[in-house]
Motif scaffolding. Sequence first.
Motif, PDB file in Angstrom:
ATOM      1  N   GLY A  17      56.508  43.968  37.705  1.00  0.00           N
ATOM      2  CA  GLY A  17      56.592  42.513  37.736  1.00  0.00           C
ATOM      3  C   GLY A  17      55.249  41.825  37.877  1.00  0.00           C
ATOM      4  O   GLY A  17      54.344  42.010  37.064  1.00  0.00           O
ATOM      5  N   VAL A  18      55.118  41.031  38.927  1.00  0.00           N
ATOM      6  CA  VAL A  18      53.918  40.223  39.148  1.00  0.00           C
ATOM      7  C   VAL A  18      52.757  41.125  39.581  1.00  0.00           C
ATOM      8  O   VAL A  18      52.883  41.910  40.520  1.00  0.00           O
ATOM      9  CB  VAL A  18      54.176  39.155  40.226  1.00  0.00           C
ATOM     10  N   ILE A  19      51.638  41.008  38.896  1.00  0.00           N
ATOM     11  CA  ILE A  19      50.431  41.719  39.304  1.00  0.00           C
ATOM     12  C   ILE A  19      49.823  40.970  40.490  1.00  0.00           C
ATOM     13  O   ILE A  19      49.464  39.792  40.367  1.00  0.00           O
ATOM     14  CB  ILE A  19      49.424  41.829  38.140  1.00  0.00           C
ATOM     15  N   VAL A  20      49.721  41.636  41.644  1.00  0.00           N
ATOM     16  CA  VAL A  20      49.273  40.970  42.874  1.00  0.00           C
ATOM     17  C   VAL A  20      47.795  41.187  43.159  1.00  0.00           C
ATOM     18  O   VAL A  20      47.207  40.492  43.990  1.00  0.00           O
ATOM     19  CB  VAL A  20      50.119  41.433  44.085  1.00  0.00           C
ATOM     20  N   LEU A  21      47.196  42.172  42.471  1.00  0.00           N
ATOM     21  CA  LEU A  21      45.757  42.411  42.590  1.00  0.00           C
ATOM     22  C   LEU A  21      45.268  42.782  41.199  1.00  0.00           C
ATOM     23  O   LEU A  21      45.688  43.780  40.623  1.00  0.00           O
ATOM     24  CB  LEU A  21      45.481  43.535  43.585  1.00  0.00           C
ATOM     25  N   ARG A  22      44.382  41.947  40.678  1.00  0.00           N
ATOM     26  CA  ARG A  22      43.964  42.088  39.276  1.00  0.00           C
ATOM     27  C   ARG A  22      42.448  42.303  39.241  1.00  0.00           C
ATOM     28  O   ARG A  22      41.673  41.372  39.480  1.00  0.00           O
ATOM     29  CB  ARG A  22      44.365  40.833  38.499  1.00  0.00           C
ATOM     30  N   ASP A  23      42.055  43.553  39.010  1.00  0.00           N
ATOM     31  CA  ASP A  23      40.638  43.910  38.977  1.00  0.00           C
ATOM     32  C   ASP A  23      39.918  43.409  40.237  1.00  0.00           C
ATOM     33  O   ASP A  23      38.827  42.842  40.173  1.00  0.00           O
ATOM     34  CB  ASP A  23      39.978  43.351  37.725  1.00  0.00           C
ATOM     35  N   GLY A  24      40.565  43.646  41.382  1.00  0.00           N
ATOM     36  CA  GLY A  24      39.972  43.294  42.673  1.00  0.00           C
ATOM     37  C   GLY A  24      40.206  41.876  43.137  1.00  0.00           C
ATOM     38  O   GLY A  24      39.832  41.521  44.265  1.00  0.00           O
ATOM     39  N   GLU A  25      40.850  41.046  42.317  1.00  0.00           N
ATOM     40  CA  GLU A  25      41.103  39.649  42.685  1.00  0.00           C
ATOM     41  C   GLU A  25      42.578  39.456  43.008  1.00  0.00           C
ATOM     42  O   GLU A  25      43.458  39.849  42.225  1.00  0.00           O
ATOM     43  CB  GLU A  25      40.699  38.713  41.544  1.00  0.00           C
ATOM     44  N   ILE A  26      42.866  38.840  44.156  1.00  0.00           N
ATOM     45  CA  ILE A  26      44.239  38.610  44.590  1.00  0.00           C
ATOM     46  C   ILE A  26      44.892  37.580  43.672  1.00  0.00           C
ATOM     47  O   ILE A  26      44.295  36.554  43.339  1.00  0.00           O
ATOM     48  CB  ILE A  26      44.264  38.124  46.050  1.00  0.00           C
ATOM     49  N   SER A  27      46.127  37.858  43.254  1.00  0.00           N
ATOM     50  CA  SER A  27      46.834  36.953  42.344  1.00  0.00           C
ATOM     51  C   SER A  27      48.301  36.853  42.747  1.00  0.00           C
ATOM     52  O   SER A  27      48.734  37.449  43.723  1.00  0.00           O
ATOM     53  CB  SER A  27      46.700  37.439  40.896  1.00  0.00           C
ATOM     54  N   GLY A  28      49.065  36.092  41.988  1.00  0.00           N
ATOM     55  CA  GLY A  28      50.500  35.970  42.236  1.00  0.00           C
ATOM     56  C   GLY A  28      50.910  34.746  43.017  1.00  0.00           C
ATOM     57  O   GLY A  28      52.073  34.619  43.421  1.00  0.00           O
TER      58      GLY A  28
END
Length: 315
Positions: A205-216
């Motif tokens: 589902g939701v990517i919560v950490l994207r290349d070291g950056e918090i997301s979601g």
Amino acid sequence: MKMMNLLKYMQILPFVLPLAFLSCSNDTIEDVHFIPQTKIGQKLLAGSETVARIYTDTSFVVALGVTETDVHFQKADSRSTHIFIIDIDLNEPGVSLEVGMPYDADVRNNFQRQTLTEMADYADRPWHRVAAMINADFWDVSTMDIRGPIHRNGVILKNSFIFKESLPQQALSFIALTKDNKMVIADSVEYRGMQYNLKEVTGSGVIVLRDGEISGATYPGIDPRTCLGYSDDGHVYFMVVDGRVEFYSYGLTYPEMGSIMKALGCSWAVNLDGGGSTQMLIRHPIADIFQIRNRPSDGQERPVVNAWMVTVNEP
């Protein structure tokens, strides 16, 4: 008259002294925080804005290269939370990451559900011992449509996503182990160009950490959660978060989950099916039984459509 006053004073003295003692001692009482005992507990307290204080943390070896850590902590919003983390070292000889399916069967349609305990029973055998599992992809309860692709040992069982506007947090991404044993978390649009190089795959589902950056942050809900993340040094982390029980464990938002995975050293992490599906299983290292480690919010094991599974090369 003086004797009467003395008697009255003696009657109230037992109550006055404790109050006086408390009044004086309040200035010296300090809020002594528990000092984390595990490496993961120390990482979370030092590196995650989600973790305000840790009440308890314990860690034990499930198998060589597979370690579980359980952490009870207070979030920054003061709510109590319980998380369970499996650290999988893919550099350890004999440790493998695989997709688990009901009855250990490679099926392309007529998908079924099974509890993690039952899946482990079917998949476990000498030199292919199941050490740990978490639930994986989302599915449609009425149709049994699994939301994302499925690969097992290089065999493509399903190569499509089923996205619905009414379920905007599902069928957004996928988790994969490539044929050269590299972990990948990516958006669904990247799947087509990569699918033939992927050995093990489920949707997510939701990517919560994207290349070291918090997301979601787009989705503010707080629920029981299942998460998988990986670091660049060959470690994979399973995490389940209990929720919906106010004074035991409230749950996490996506950014809170991303903050924890970042503190563990992950570069990428993604949300899997949550709520009553959130479950973690291990082969208990002492009792030699399969055990659900968290408290599923259904109050019992929920059958699921697939899982991420750690196996070890042991007799």
